[in-house]
Design a protein around this motif. Structure first.
Motif, PDB file in Angstrom:
ATOM      1  N   ARG A 104      -8.446  -3.315   0.088  1.00 47.13           N
ATOM      2  CA  ARG A 104      -9.482  -4.336   0.001  1.00 47.13           C
ATOM      3  C   ARG A 104      -9.448  -4.991  -1.379  1.00 47.13           C
ATOM      4  N   ARG A 105      -9.960  -6.196  -1.428  1.00 48.25           N
ATOM      5  CA  ARG A 105     -10.025  -6.915  -2.696  1.00 48.25           C
ATOM      6  C   ARG A 105     -11.216  -6.423  -3.508  1.00 48.25           C
ATOM      7  N   HIS A 106     -10.972  -6.215  -4.783  1.00 45.38           N
ATOM      8  CA  HIS A 106     -12.026  -5.898  -5.741  1.00 45.38           C
ATOM      9  C   HIS A 106     -11.809  -6.790  -6.957  1.00 45.38           C
ATOM     10  N   GLY A 107     -12.639  -7.827  -7.077  1.00 53.35           N
ATOM     11  CA  GLY A 107     -12.465  -8.771  -8.173  1.00 53.35           C
ATOM     12  C   GLY A 107     -11.119  -9.465  -8.090  1.00 53.35           C
ATOM     13  N   ASN A 108     -10.337  -9.373  -9.152  1.00 58.35           N
ATOM     14  CA  ASN A 108      -9.029 -10.035  -9.213  1.00 58.35           C
ATOM     15  C   ASN A 108      -7.905  -9.119  -8.755  1.00 58.35           C
ATOM     16  N   TYR A 109      -8.238  -7.984  -8.117  1.00 56.56           N
ATOM     17  CA  TYR A 109      -7.206  -7.031  -7.739  1.00 56.56           C
ATOM     18  C   TYR A 109      -7.354  -6.634  -6.272  1.00 56.56           C
ATOM     19  N   ARG A 112      -7.068   3.919  -3.562  1.00 62.31           N
ATOM     20  CA  ARG A 112      -7.285   2.960  -4.659  1.00 62.31           C
ATOM     21  C   ARG A 112      -6.301   3.162  -5.799  1.00 62.31           C
ATOM     22  N   SER A 113      -5.190   3.856  -5.533  1.00 60.94           N
ATOM     23  CA  SER A 113      -4.262   4.160  -6.608  1.00 60.94           C
ATOM     24  C   SER A 113      -3.432   2.946  -7.018  1.00 60.94           C
ATOM     25  N   LEU A 114      -3.004   2.148  -6.026  1.00 61.73           N
ATOM     26  CA  LEU A 114      -2.145   0.993  -6.300  1.00 61.73           C
ATOM     27  C   LEU A 114      -3.009  -0.252  -6.417  1.00 61.73           C
ATOM     28  N   TYR A 115      -2.765  -1.039  -7.452  1.00 56.99           N
ATOM     29  CA  TYR A 115      -3.537  -2.273  -7.626  1.00 56.99           C
ATOM     30  C   TYR A 115      -2.582  -3.456  -7.837  1.00 56.99           C
TER      31      TYR A 115
END
Length: 352
Positions: free
Chosen positions: A32-37, A49-52
């Motif tokens: 999922r998107r979180h801000g710019n990542y 959430r390990s890979l961004y």
């Protein structure tokens, strides 16, 4: 890696980075998107959430879109690496082919000198080539394109300015196959400003009552990602789907509803939202890819504050509903799926 491959890899990585969020929705859908990542478990699309993945470059020029790091393993790279690792591809050529497929960038094919000015070779997949083909096509009135559409029970045709006919459009199955010419329905793919960025071709039989007897009678070219074949001016409400004939089937029942055909499930999931959009209807195709596109759009619209409603056909798609069940049945199928205010606004009585 050869110099040509190095340039091609850089060009593909840049194009993927320009559409980083769409790439993530398609290949890393568990994230999922979180801000710019974009956050996900790993390159194999494991939840977590390990890979961004950076979705946009920083305003100060620092940080590049499409670059990613896996904090658990130390792996890093660009979106071309994501595609290779995600699909388990062993060499650059396979990863590049998959990236071109996602971006709708077909392999370049040798040019031939046409014998007639109204025959356009199937050359590159660039937006400029698409615009040239569009300019050389003609309105559909009285053409085999009109015959084809009427054969699919589509009759609201006078206002379809995004469709044209090319009477002798080049077709090649692959680079080693002989060139053929067939009439083709040409659909303009445009951005939100109305600029033609690509085209979609449906090669037709000589009598217009079916598709041409070729291996791949439908192909797109140009810049498609985020863009669409559009019918009607953009407003606060819009319906979107994959296929042109499927979308136009709603035009038969609700001619005032703005519509867009995104041409594939991947491009449907990655469509660009008009700034005025408040409610989006998604025409569901009954297959896993269609379900994935619906899920992706529901998540994106929720994040954007847009209401998303799914329209489901009774048969395989809405063109089948139109052809085999009829307009009255389609109205009955659509009525309970529409927002109440849109029933009065768009679901007009049939007048023909």
């Amino acid at each position: 890696m050869t110099d040509t491959q190095s340039w091609d890899a850089g060009d593909l990585a840049r194009r993927l980075a320009e559409n980083a969020e769409a790439v993530c929705w398609h290949y890393l859908s568990a994230g999922r998107r979180h801000g710019n990542y974009w956050l996900v478990g790993d390159v194999h699309n494991t939840p977590g959430r390990s890979l961004y993945v950076r979705l946009h470059g920083g305003p100060d020029g620092r940080g590049r879109a499409g670059k990613w790091t896996d904090g658990a393993t130390g792996q890093h790279g660009d979106l071309l690496d994501i595609i290779r690792e995600n699909l388990g591809l062993l060499n650059f050529c396979d990863a590049a082919d998959e990236a071109r497929r996602f971006l709708c960038l077909p392999q370049s094919e040798p040019r031939s000198t046409p014998d007639r000015r109204d025959i356009v070779p199937l050359s590159s997949g660039t937006a400029d080539a698409a615009r040239r083909l569009w300019a050389m096509s003609r309105p559909i009135a009285g053409t085999l394109a009109e015959t084809w559409l009427r054969h699919r029970d589509l009759t609201h045709l006078p206002d379809l300015s995004s469709l044209r006919l090319h009477p002798n459009c080049y077709y090649r199955a692959d680079a080693d196959s002989p060139t053929q010419t067939w009439p083709a329905l040409i659909a303009a793919v445009t951005d939100l400003d109305g600029r033609v960025t690509g085209i979609h071709r449906t090669w037709l039989a000589r009598d217009g009552k079916g598709k041409a007897p070729v291996a791949m009678p439908r192909r797109a070219m140009g810049d498609l990602l985020g863009n669409a074949v559009r019918f009607g001016a953009v407003s606060d409400v819009q319906a979107v789907g994959e296929g042109i004939e499927t979308v136009l089937s709603l035009h038969e029942i609700m001619p005032d509803l703005p519509l867009a055909a995104c041409l594939s499930s991947a491009h449907l999931a990655a469509m660009t939202f008009p700034s005025a959009l408040r409610r989006l209807y998604v025409l569901r195709d009954d297959d896993p890819a269609g379900d994935h596109a619906v899920t992706a759009l529901q998540a994106r619209t929720q994040e954007a504050g847009i209401e998303c409603l799914v329209l489901s056909p009774r048969l395989a798609d809405f063109n089948d509903d139109l052809r085999y069940l009829g307009r009255g049945a389609m109205r009955a199928i659509l009525h309970p799926q529409l927002a109440p205010q849109d029933v009065a606004r768009f679901l007009h009585p049939v007048t023909h």
